[in-house]
Write an enzyme that holds these catalytic residues in place. Structure first.
Site, mmCIF file in Angstrom:
data_model
loop_
_atom_site.group_PDB
_atom_site.id
_atom_site.type_symbol
_atom_site.label_atom_id
_atom_site.label_comp_id
_atom_site.label_asym_id
_atom_site.label_seq_id
_atom_site.Cartn_x
_atom_site.Cartn_y
_atom_site.Cartn_z
ATOM 1 N NE ARG A 271 -2.683 -1.562 -8.370
ATOM 2 C CZ ARG A 271 -1.372 -0.082 -7.859
ATOM 3 N NH1 ARG A 271 -1.099 -0.172 -6.886
ATOM 4 N NH2 ARG A 271 0.147 -0.715 -8.508
ATOM 5 C CD GLU B 85 -0.462 -4.322 -6.282
ATOM 6 O OE1 GLU B 85 0.944 -4.431 -7.241
ATOM 7 O OE2 GLU B 85 -0.178 -3.110 -6.095
ATOM 8 C CG HIS C 206 -1.700 0.902 -11.596
ATOM 9 N ND1 HIS C 206 -1.345 2.399 -11.637
ATOM 10 C CD2 HIS C 206 -0.611 0.582 -11.084
ATOM 11 C CE1 HIS C 206 -0.805 2.912 -11.723
ATOM 12 N NE2 HIS C 206 0.085 1.849 -11.496
ATOM 13 C CG ASP D 179 5.888 -0.349 -3.773
ATOM 14 O OD1 ASP D 179 5.686 -1.111 -2.579
ATOM 15 O OD2 ASP D 179 5.369 -0.037 -4.923
ATOM 16 C CG ASP E 43 1.897 -3.467 -1.411
ATOM 17 O OD1 ASP E 43 1.806 -2.364 -1.991
ATOM 18 O OD2 ASP E 43 2.537 -3.743 -0.403
ATOM 19 C CG ASP F 113 -0.784 0.158 -2.211
ATOM 20 O OD1 ASP F 113 -1.438 -1.148 -2.285
ATOM 21 O OD2 ASP F 113 0.573 1.087 -2.795
ATOM 22 C CB SER G 207 1.539 5.679 -1.024
ATOM 23 O OG SER G 207 2.279 5.483 -2.477
ATOM 24 N N GLY G 208 1.272 2.401 -0.721
ATOM 25 C CA GLY G 208 2.860 1.628 -0.052
ATOM 26 C C GLY G 208 3.854 2.270 -1.116
ATOM 27 C CG LEU G 209 6.896 4.862 -3.951
ATOM 28 C CD1 LEU G 209 7.510 3.427 -4.088
ATOM 29 C CD2 LEU G 209 6.642 5.355 -5.237
ATOM 30 C CG ASN H 97 6.119 0.402 -7.578
ATOM 31 O OD1 ASN H 97 7.168 1.697 -9.323
ATOM 32 N ND2 ASN H 97 5.858 1.111 -7.117
ATOM 33 C CB SER H 98 2.874 -0.645 -11.162
ATOM 34 O OG SER H 98 2.072 -1.307 -10.410
ATOM 35 C CE LYS I 41 3.529 -4.345 -5.519
ATOM 36 N NZ LYS I 41 3.242 -2.296 -5.188
#
Length: 308
Positions: A168, A124, A199, A68, A97, A95, A56-58, A132-133, A130
């Site tokens: 993604r 993504e 997502h 992130d 990113d 991930d 996981s990137g986060l 975090n979503s 980027k």
């Protein structure tokens, strides 16, 4: 770490794990990938029975003390993933990113991840840097043709049979409708993606399940139910979704647990009270294969003389 579990990251090893990831993505059964952010969490996830890992990137950024928001460099991510691969035998989907820059950064990162034991990368369709979503409302998307170029660059750099490429789309995160998400997903499939990750930041799975119906299994579909966690997994099976990623839960569990232990030790001025709530040293030693080290010493170190 033991000789048996330490990996020399040859093409044969990476090809084998990539094949395993490909099989998981195309399995008729719903697959679950567990988040990991360092070697210890990766080893725990494997020991718990998960068939694959989500780097996981986060979570990696958080474990390194970064946000992130592409504050951690791709080389730092590669180093973490290498340690995860060293202690596990299951595929790792990274991930990536948005690719850490343009097509050149994306292909460099993918190649190094492959060389260090990763099984695939997920990119993504955002620009660089980027965010975090789930943070804020500003999530501009990359141009479809430009992002497709990033995907093709990865495909041309790391052979298909050796590395899985996941595209993604953040269209729903950015506030676009299902049609935009579908249009982007189809373009990414044409660019060579092996699977699509859709997502959503909604509290229900409605828009993800609607997308799945419209997608019609052109490629395996991956979801990340961080926000719509109350949805029964039976709904994902019914929608023929390929893979569910539990994307940040080991990291979040460790944050809560470490905070509680630290506060109790400070308050109680003792560790006696927390001993029943933490892993024993023996559990740690078992997880890290200290027994193998002892056996290796018997094989490779000369015997100590009685007079020494």
């Amino acid at each position: 770490m033991s000789v048996e579990t330490t990996r020399v990251h040859t093409q044969d090893f990476s090809t084998a794990t990539s094949s395993a990831l490909h099989q998981l993505l195309h399995s008729p059964e719903l697959t679950f990938l567990m988040e990991a952010h360092d070697a210890l969490s990766a080893a725990i996830a494997e020991e718990s029975g998960f068939p694959g890992l989500w780097a996981s990137g986060l979570s990696i950024a958080s474990s390194l003390g970064y946000r992130d928001a592409n504050e951690a460099s791709w080389t730092q991510v590669v180093e973490v993933v290498e340690r995860m691969a060293d202690v596990t035998h299951i595929p790792i989907l990274v991930d990536g990113d948005s690719g850490f820059g343009n097509f050149n950064n994306a292909r460099l990162a993918a190649l190094k991840l492959y060389q260090r034991g990763a099984s695939g990368i997920c990119l993504e369709d955002k620009g660089f840097p980027k965010l975090n979503s789930f943070v804020g409302d500003k999530h501009p998307l990359a141009d479809v043709k430009e992002f497709s170029g990033r995907l093709r660059a990865v495909k041309d750099t790391v052979p298909e049979h050796r590395f899985c490429l996941i595209a993604r789309t953040e269209a729903l995160i950015a506030g676009y409708d299902e049609q935009e998400a579908l249009s982007r997903a189809h373009a990414y499939a044409e660019a060579g993606a092996d699977a699509i990750l859709i997502h959503s930041r909604k509290g229900t799975a409605d828009e993800v399940l609607s997308f799945a119906r419209a997608w019609k299994n052109r490629l395996p579909l991956i979801i990340v139910p961080t926000k719509y966690y109350r949805t029964p997994v039976a709904a994902y099976r019914q929608a023929s979704i390929s893979t569910v990623i539990w994307a940040n839960h080991a990291m979040r569990a460790s944050v809560r647990a470490m905070g509680q232990v630290c506060r109790r030790i400070l308050s109680e001025e003792s560790v006696a009270g927390i001993e029943p709530d933490v892993a024993t040293l023996e559990e740690v030693f078992k997880l890290m294969r200290y027994d193998e080290l002892a056996n290796a010493e018997g094989r490779y170190l000369p015997e100590t003389s009685a007079s020494a």
